[in-house]
Design a protein around this motif. Structure first.
Motif: not given
Length: 187
Positions: A54-56, A74-75, A112, A115
């Motif tokens: 989860n990138s948030r 994240p991400g 993703a 990243i």
């Protein structure tokens, strides 16, 4: 050195440093608690599906492989064929029900993976430093920039050691003496 001799040598060297080579079976945090959420995540990773950290939220995942560890921030994409050799997973940061998400499109999955590759490159840059103590200090600095210092302090030495290719004792020494070592090892 043929491959069989090399394998015996590597096993002998590993068992010299870690007499019990199952040291990851009971990953204990610095505060004395045993890490448990990772087993649920590991089960998900072994399904063969691809997930995204989860990138948030400020979180990440240290993935323990046979002789090293990888960090997926994240991400980043995790799971699938890429992490089928993962033996242990250590979630870091804001671990919640929505820690791992399922990509909704091929574009999201592709992003993703890019990243994940960036996180791998960051760790690679750190490991290119020939001085072990500097590698440890750099990975600790990177983690402390992103996560709360209390979270980083609770992570076990072996996690950082496997990320940057040093012995856990080296991580412990750098954590204890920190900047006092800088004058001795900076070149």
């Amino acid at each position: 050195m043929d491959s069989e001799k090399r394998r015996r040598y590597q096993t002998a060297m590993l068992s010299t440093y870690y007499p019990d080579t199952s040291f990851l079976d009971h990953l204990v945090m610095h505060d004395g608690t045993e890490q448990s959420q990772g087993s649920d995540i590991l089960t998900l990773l072994h399904t063969g599906k691809v997930f995204i950290v989860n990138s948030r939220k400020r979180n990440g995942l240290i993935l323990f492989k046979r002789y090293h560890a990888e960090f997926a921030g994240p991400g980043a994409a995790v799971g699938g064929d890429y992490d089928c050799d993962c033996h242990r997973a250590l979630p870091i940061g804001n671990v919640s029900n929505q820690f791992l998400l399922t990509p909704e499109s091929n574009e999201e999955r592709q992003k993703a993976y890019l990243i994940r590759r960036q996180w791998i490159r960051l760790i690679k840059q750190i490991t290119e430093n020939p001085v072990p103590q500097q590698r440890v200090q750099k990975i600790l600095d990177q983690f402390e920039q992103y996560f709360l210092p209390e979270i980083v302090a609770d992570l076990p030495d072996v996690a950082f050691a496997l990320l940057v290719g040093v012995l856990p004792q080296t991580v412990g020494t750098v954590r204890r003496f920190g900047n006092e070592l800088d004058g001795r090892f900076n070149s």
